[in-house]
Design a protein around this motif. Structure first.
Motif, PDB file in Angstrom:
ATOM      1  N   VAL A   1     115.915  -7.808  24.150  1.00 40.24           N
ATOM      2  CA  VAL A   1     114.584  -7.573  23.531  1.00 40.24           C
ATOM      3  C   VAL A   1     113.722  -8.241  24.512  1.00 40.24           C
ATOM      4  O   VAL A   1     112.535  -7.596  24.536  1.00 40.24           O
ATOM      5  CB  VAL A   1     114.476  -8.460  22.190  1.00 40.24           C
ATOM      6  CG1 VAL A   1     112.924  -8.508  21.526  1.00 40.24           C
ATOM      7  CG2 VAL A   1     115.227  -7.703  21.191  1.00 40.24           C
ATOM      8  N   ALA A   2     113.663  -9.189  25.185  1.00 39.72           N
ATOM      9  CA  ALA A   2     112.781  -9.933  26.011  1.00 39.72           C
ATOM     10  C   ALA A   2     112.447  -8.932  26.987  1.00 39.72           C
ATOM     11  O   ALA A   2     111.363  -9.008  27.530  1.00 39.72           O
ATOM     12  CB  ALA A   2     113.290 -11.332  26.425  1.00 39.72           C
ATOM     13  N   LEU A   3     113.677  -8.308  27.792  1.00 39.46           N
ATOM     14  CA  LEU A   3     113.502  -7.442  28.878  1.00 39.46           C
ATOM     15  C   LEU A   3     112.956  -6.085  28.355  1.00 39.46           C
ATOM     16  O   LEU A   3     111.650  -5.641  29.262  1.00 39.46           O
ATOM     17  CB  LEU A   3     114.852  -7.056  29.283  1.00 39.46           C
ATOM     18  CG  LEU A   3     115.458  -7.789  30.312  1.00 39.46           C
ATOM     19  CD1 LEU A   3     117.127  -7.547  30.664  1.00 39.46           C
ATOM     20  CD2 LEU A   3     114.565  -8.275  31.386  1.00 39.46           C
ATOM     21  N   ILE A   4     112.932  -5.661  27.334  1.00 35.54           N
ATOM     22  CA  ILE A   4     112.339  -4.387  26.922  1.00 35.54           C
ATOM     23  C   ILE A   4     110.784  -4.512  26.519  1.00 35.54           C
ATOM     24  O   ILE A   4     110.064  -3.589  26.693  1.00 35.54           O
ATOM     25  CB  ILE A   4     112.987  -3.805  25.537  1.00 35.54           C
ATOM     26  CG1 ILE A   4     114.460  -3.277  25.978  1.00 35.54           C
ATOM     27  CG2 ILE A   4     112.168  -2.662  24.952  1.00 35.54           C
ATOM     28  CD1 ILE A   4     115.127  -3.097  24.559  1.00 35.54           C
ATOM     29  N   ALA A   5     110.638  -5.914  26.023  1.00 35.63           N
ATOM     30  CA  ALA A   5     109.373  -6.119  25.789  1.00 35.63           C
ATOM     31  C   ALA A   5     108.455  -6.205  26.975  1.00 35.63           C
ATOM     32  O   ALA A   5     107.205  -5.831  27.079  1.00 35.63           O
ATOM     33  CB  ALA A   5     108.993  -7.436  25.039  1.00 35.63           C
ATOM     34  N   SER A   6     109.125  -6.501  28.243  1.00 34.63           N
ATOM     35  CA  SER A   6     108.533  -6.392  29.623  1.00 34.63           C
ATOM     36  C   SER A   6     107.900  -5.019  30.078  1.00 34.63           C
ATOM     37  O   SER A   6     107.134  -5.058  30.494  1.00 34.63           O
ATOM     38  CB  SER A   6     109.427  -7.060  30.639  1.00 34.63           C
ATOM     39  OG  SER A   6     109.430  -8.557  30.569  1.00 34.63           O
ATOM     40  N   LEU A   7     108.845  -3.813  29.812  1.00 32.58           N
ATOM     41  CA  LEU A   7     108.321  -2.630  29.685  1.00 32.58           C
ATOM     42  C   LEU A   7     107.160  -2.216  29.118  1.00 32.58           C
ATOM     43  O   LEU A   7     106.263  -1.391  29.333  1.00 32.58           O
ATOM     44  CB  LEU A   7     109.615  -1.670  29.554  1.00 32.58           C
ATOM     45  CG  LEU A   7     110.858  -1.947  30.240  1.00 32.58           C
ATOM     46  CD1 LEU A   7     112.113  -1.112  29.534  1.00 32.58           C
ATOM     47  CD2 LEU A   7     110.690  -1.857  31.646  1.00 32.58           C
ATOM     48  N   LEU A   8     107.304  -2.851  27.746  1.00 35.42           N
ATOM     49  CA  LEU A   8     106.037  -2.529  26.915  1.00 35.42           C
ATOM     50  C   LEU A   8     104.577  -3.188  27.431  1.00 35.42           C
ATOM     51  O   LEU A   8     103.712  -2.682  27.649  1.00 35.42           O
ATOM     52  CB  LEU A   8     105.977  -3.005  25.626  1.00 35.42           C
ATOM     53  CG  LEU A   8     107.064  -2.576  24.789  1.00 35.42           C
ATOM     54  CD1 LEU A   8     107.378  -3.221  23.453  1.00 35.42           C
ATOM     55  CD2 LEU A   8     106.864  -0.941  24.435  1.00 35.42           C
ATOM     56  N   THR A   9     104.971  -4.498  27.910  1.00 36.92           N
ATOM     57  CA  THR A   9     103.725  -5.010  28.925  1.00 36.92           C
ATOM     58  C   THR A   9     103.210  -4.038  30.199  1.00 36.92           C
ATOM     59  O   THR A   9     102.039  -4.076  30.124  1.00 36.92           O
ATOM     60  CB  THR A   9     104.339  -6.376  29.449  1.00 36.92           C
ATOM     61  OG1 THR A   9     104.756  -7.273  28.410  1.00 36.92           O
ATOM     62  CG2 THR A   9     103.147  -7.172  30.160  1.00 36.92           C
ATOM     63  N   ALA A  10     104.153  -3.448  30.734  1.00 37.35           N
ATOM     64  CA  ALA A  10     103.675  -2.693  31.847  1.00 37.35           C
ATOM     65  C   ALA A  10     103.076  -1.568  31.346  1.00 37.35           C
ATOM     66  O   ALA A  10     102.068  -0.777  31.756  1.00 37.35           O
ATOM     67  CB  ALA A  10     104.997  -2.294  32.631  1.00 37.35           C
ATOM     68  N   ALA A  11     103.493  -0.927  30.232  1.00 33.20           N
ATOM     69  CA  ALA A  11     102.759   0.321  29.553  1.00 33.20           C
ATOM     70  C   ALA A  11     101.439   0.042  29.119  1.00 33.20           C
ATOM     71  O   ALA A  11     100.504   0.715  29.517  1.00 33.20           O
ATOM     72  CB  ALA A  11     103.645   0.477  28.437  1.00 33.20           C
ATOM     73  N   TYR A  12     101.177  -1.129  28.474  1.00 31.74           N
ATOM     74  CA  TYR A  12      99.717  -1.389  27.936  1.00 31.74           C
ATOM     75  C   TYR A  12      98.934  -1.705  29.186  1.00 31.74           C
ATOM     76  O   TYR A  12      97.561  -1.496  29.175  1.00 31.74           O
ATOM     77  CB  TYR A  12      99.549  -2.174  26.896  1.00 31.74           C
ATOM     78  CG  TYR A  12      99.986  -3.728  26.948  1.00 31.74           C
ATOM     79  CD1 TYR A  12      99.223  -4.663  27.488  1.00 31.74           C
ATOM     80  CD2 TYR A  12     101.266  -4.375  26.342  1.00 31.74           C
ATOM     81  CE1 TYR A  12      99.430  -6.047  27.887  1.00 31.74           C
ATOM     82  CE2 TYR A  12     101.521  -5.479  26.330  1.00 31.74           C
ATOM     83  CZ  TYR A  12     100.782  -6.219  27.149  1.00 31.74           C
ATOM     84  OH  TYR A  12     101.132  -7.726  27.257  1.00 31.74           O
ATOM     85  N   PHE A  13      99.230  -2.411  30.173  1.00 34.10           N
ATOM     86  CA  PHE A  13      98.502  -2.634  31.313  1.00 34.10           C
ATOM     87  C   PHE A  13      98.412  -1.639  32.251  1.00 34.10           C
ATOM     88  O   PHE A  13      97.259  -1.431  32.832  1.00 34.10           O
ATOM     89  CB  PHE A  13      99.105  -3.829  32.272  1.00 34.10           C
ATOM     90  CG  PHE A  13      98.735  -5.300  31.805  1.00 34.10           C
ATOM     91  CD1 PHE A  13      97.187  -5.473  31.309  1.00 34.10           C
ATOM     92  CD2 PHE A  13      99.504  -6.215  31.386  1.00 34.10           C
ATOM     93  CE1 PHE A  13      96.893  -6.851  30.937  1.00 34.10           C
ATOM     94  CE2 PHE A  13      99.135  -7.488  30.820  1.00 34.10           C
ATOM     95  CZ  PHE A  13      97.797  -7.577  30.703  1.00 34.10           C
ATOM     96  N   LEU A  14      99.141  -0.819  32.410  1.00 35.77           N
ATOM     97  CA  LEU A  14      99.113   0.786  33.045  1.00 35.77           C
ATOM     98  C   LEU A  14      97.921   1.331  32.357  1.00 35.77           C
ATOM     99  O   LEU A  14      96.995   1.982  33.160  1.00 35.77           O
ATOM    100  CB  LEU A  14     100.328   1.490  33.370  1.00 35.77           C
ATOM    101  CG  LEU A  14     101.315   1.051  34.251  1.00 35.77           C
ATOM    102  CD1 LEU A  14     102.626   1.624  33.999  1.00 35.77           C
ATOM    103  CD2 LEU A  14     100.858   1.151  35.743  1.00 35.77           C
ATOM    104  N   ARG A  15      98.062   1.633  31.102  1.00 36.56           N
ATOM    105  CA  ARG A  15      97.107   2.293  30.362  1.00 36.56           C
ATOM    106  C   ARG A  15      95.635   1.439  30.462  1.00 36.56           C
ATOM    107  O   ARG A  15      94.557   2.161  30.762  1.00 36.56           O
ATOM    108  CB  ARG A  15      97.235   2.174  28.774  1.00 36.56           C
ATOM    109  CG  ARG A  15      96.261   2.680  27.760  1.00 36.56           C
ATOM    110  CD  ARG A  15      96.657   2.624  26.531  1.00 36.56           C
ATOM    111  NE  ARG A  15      95.550   3.200  25.716  1.00 36.56           N
ATOM    112  CZ  ARG A  15      94.852   2.189  24.870  1.00 36.56           C
ATOM    113  NH1 ARG A  15      95.086   0.919  25.178  1.00 36.56           N
ATOM    114  NH2 ARG A  15      93.887   2.449  23.991  1.00 36.56           N
TER     115      ARG A  15
END
Length: 492
Positions: free
Chosen positions: A423-437
């Protein structure tokens, strides 16, 4: 050594207090021009003293040093005292660094309120420094309130409707948190007869809280303290006030709120509770592990749908605070180290992003990312530093955020298994997603015609962004060396 060390410690409490007294004795008209420069000096002295103190702890092979400043702590065995260890010095360094950056941005963005801003900022620094220095739970509560009151005033600095609304929400939630914390402290005192960290830790180690009556009282205290400090930290589901407070605050205030205040007012206390006092209580660790995981996911998901620069950063802070809480909740040395490092890293990269949001707001007049675009050419320093900061936030190597997140994920795997770490790792992908946006809409999207005259922010903003970016990159690149040093010192 202790006497000379105590003199150094006046930089944390005595120097801000002296500056406040001087400001108000001389008067607003005479001192207004030099308020911000004095804020620079106080902040930088704090950073320097924190570094020197770390070196002294290592040189003399001390885990902590106890001292007093305005009283004699040797008058009795029960006399109050202050204390610093490596974690509190990291926190004090972070407070000084973020306060310096806030004064830098305040130099150009605080209009007509320089005297009030500087006074309250110094009070805020004293409150946060007190949180790091105290050695009992009641004094911790007192300095939490000092920090909270100063934050309310700063958010409502201009007394406009938006600021007053954010400040009121923060005030109400903080009052609820204070009631929970005070009740929890009352139950804890009933159980142990003391609120001193050392006394509670010793009693917990001896099992004095395990009697049936004591266990019920202490469990009630656990629930109240967990709820109170979670509100202060902005952990889900107690996070409702945080985005509004960050968005409505003046830009220099958002810098200090997002960079350090919520971490000192909530996360620091949680690390002390789990690291020093209730480390053996699995129920407390489990509760904070669940709260941390929920905060990581919900904060990241909520950030994806936001349109305001500062609001995205606010939800990102909720998610990143979740990582810190998750790390310390594991109860392991690796998890605690990861939590402390992420505490520092978050102060660095999130302050960078709030400075950049302030720069964008000053140059364009808005933080609505749907009205921005193509600013990379006009604001190259702001754009590049934002990229580095969000890469560190997402845990991309070799930046500083990668190492702290790696340690937290390893500790989560060891304590909670593959699901928690996953869960902690997958959330890092979400972090990348909203910051890329965010980055695409603000800096890398198509250039907007109405922004064609925008230029790079003033020197103060560029200086703050460059300093913080150098810290993020330098700490990340040199972390393996630091890790080897910590292992040689026997800290791991």
């Amino acid at each position: 050594m202790s006497a000379s060390f105590a003199v150094l410690m006046y930089a944390f409490m005595g120097l801000p207090l002296l500056a406040i007294v001087v400001f108000n004795l001389i008067g607003k008209k005479r001192v207004e021009r030099c308020c911000i420069p004095i804020g620079y000096i106080v902040s930088l002295v704090q950073v320097a003293v924190a570094i020197i103190s770390m070196m002294l702890l290592v040189q003399y092979n001390k885990e902590a040093i106890n001292f007093s400043q305005f009283w004699d702590m040797t008058v009795s065995v029960d006399a109050a005292y202050l204390s610093v260890d490596m974690f509190s010095l990291v926190a004090l360094f972070s407070v000084g660094m973020v306060a310096f950056v806030s004064f830098l941005t305040g130099r150009t963005m605080v209009r007509g309120k320089v005297f009030a801003f500087s006074n309250v900022m110094l009070i805020l620094m004293m409150g946060m420094n007190g949180i790091a220095l105290v050695t009992d739970l009641f004094s911790l509560y007192v300095f939490l309130e000092v920090t909270g009151v100063a934050s309310f005033v700063l958010i409502a600095l201009y007394r406009d409707g938006f600021g007053l609304e954010g400040s009121f929400k923060y005030l109400v939630m903080s009052a609820i948190a204070s009631a929970f914390i005070l009740s929890g402290l009352a139950f804890t005192f009933m159980n142990f007869g003391s609120l001193q960290y050392a006394a509670i830790s010793s009693a917990m180690a001896d099992g004095l809280h395990l009697a049936p009556g004591n266990a019920i009282v202490q469990n009630a205290a656990f629930v109240l303290l967990i709820a109170g400090f979670s509100i202060k930290a902005g952990i889900v589901p107690f996070h409702g006030w945080l985005p509004d407070a960050y968005q409505s605050a003046p830009a220099p205030v958002s810098v200090v709120l997002g960079g350090i205040v919520t971490k000192m007012a909530g996360v620091y206390a949680i690390i002390r509770l789990l690291g020093d006092l209730f480390a053996r209580e699995s129920v407390v660790g489990t509760a904070f592990m669940l709260l941390g995981l929920v905060s990581i996911v919900i904060g990241a998901v909520a950030a994806i749908g936001q349109k305001d620069f500062k609001r995205i950063l606010a939800y990102s802070s909720i998610s990143q605070i979740g990582y810190i809480v998750l790390g310390v909740s594991t109860g392991s040395a690796i998890g605690l180290l990861g939590a402390v490092l992420h505490f520092f890293n978050h102060a660095t990269f999130k302050t960078t992003l709030f400075v950049n949001s302030a720069a964008v707001e000053k140059q364009t007049g808005t933080t609505d990312i749907t009205k921005l675009g193509g600013l990379q050419r006009q604001m190259p320093v702001t754009g590049v530093s934002s990229v580095i900061a969000f890469l560190s936030t997402a845990g991309i190597p070799p930046l500083a955020g990668f190492w702290s997140k790696l340690l937290i994920v390893i500790a989560a795997w060891q304590a909670g298994g593959a699901l928690v770490a996953g869960v902690a790792l997958i959330a890092s992908l979400l972090t990348a997603a909203y910051f890329l946006r965010l980055q695409r809409n603000v800096f890398f999207g198509p250039a907007e015609e109405h922004l064609s005259e925008v230029t790079e922010a003033s020197g103060a903003f560029k200086l703050a962004s460059i300093i913080l970016t150098v810290v993020t990159v330098g700490f990340g690149v040199l972390f393996p060396v630091l890790l080897n040093f910590m292992q040689a010192q026997g800290w791991l």
